[in-house]
Design an enzyme around this catalytic site. Structure first.
Site, PDB file in Angstrom:
ATOM      1  CB  ILE A  16      34.974 -45.028 -49.805  1.00 50.43           C
ATOM      2  CG1 ILE A  16      34.734 -45.292 -51.285  1.00 50.43           C
ATOM      3  CG2 ILE A  16      34.950 -43.542 -49.493  1.00 50.43           C
ATOM      4  CD1 ILE A  16      33.365 -44.802 -51.788  1.00 50.43           C
ATOM      5  CD  GLU A  17      37.044 -48.057 -53.550  1.00 51.34           C
ATOM      6  OE1 GLU A  17      36.712 -47.871 -54.734  1.00 51.34           O
ATOM      7  OE2 GLU A  17      37.572 -47.151 -52.859  1.00 51.34           O
ATOM      8  CE  LYS A  41      35.091 -38.758 -50.545  1.00 54.08           C
ATOM      9  NZ  LYS A  41      36.421 -39.127 -51.079  1.00 54.08           N
ATOM     10  CE1 TYR A 101      19.017 -49.744 -31.810  1.00 45.73           C
ATOM     11  CE2 TYR A 101      18.446 -52.063 -31.681  1.00 45.73           C
ATOM     12  CZ  TYR A 101      18.121 -50.736 -31.472  1.00 45.73           C
ATOM     13  OH  TYR A 101      16.924 -50.399 -30.912  1.00 45.73           O
ATOM     14  CD  GLU A 159      38.917 -36.496 -52.236  1.00 40.09           C
ATOM     15  OE1 GLU A 159      37.789 -37.023 -52.233  1.00 40.09           O
ATOM     16  OE2 GLU A 159      39.910 -37.017 -52.801  1.00 40.09           O
TER      17      GLU A 159
END
Length: 119
Positions: free
Chosen positions: A72-73, A99, A53, A21
């Site tokens: 990812i946290e 993901k 935005y 990864e």
């Protein structure tokens, strides 16, 4: 309080705990819900009175592409803190970080974080 939604924003990031990864950037998708007072913009119809935005989306993409987080946290938490810091008129941010290409037998893996102060 009103909301702005940015949905399915795509970015590529080096994210993950396994060696494979860490070799190639992976596709991430972001769903962002922003609470802010948009009443002045609604009355004035002036872009200067609202949140940009496109700038928010650009900031998220840039941070994700530069990221070296494993989880990812961690990335989601960092992104929410960054949004709240860079755009102080935002009251609350909810961010879902997906993901989608990580598990062969699942359509998606995601985390969702929410931070801020309800006005």
């Amino acid at each position: 309080m009103q909301k702005i939604y940015i949905e399915q924003l795509e970015a590529y990031s080096l994210i993950g705990v396994y060696d494979w990864e860490r070799e190639n950037k992976q596709r991430l998708l972001f769903d962002i819900e922003i609470e802010a007072d948009l009443s002045i913009a609604a009355q004035s119809d002036n872009v200067e009175d609202t949140l940009n935005y496109a700038q928010i989306a650009s900031a998220v993409i840039h941070a994700a592409e530069q990221s070296k987080f494993k989880l990812i946290e961690s990335l989601a938490n960092y992104l929410i803190d960054s949004i709240l810091e860079q755009f102080p008129s935002i009251s609350v941010v909810k961010l879902k970080l997906s993901k989608p290409d990580i598990l062969a037998n699942a359509k998606n893996v995601a985390v969702e974080f929410c931070k801020g102060q309800v006005g």
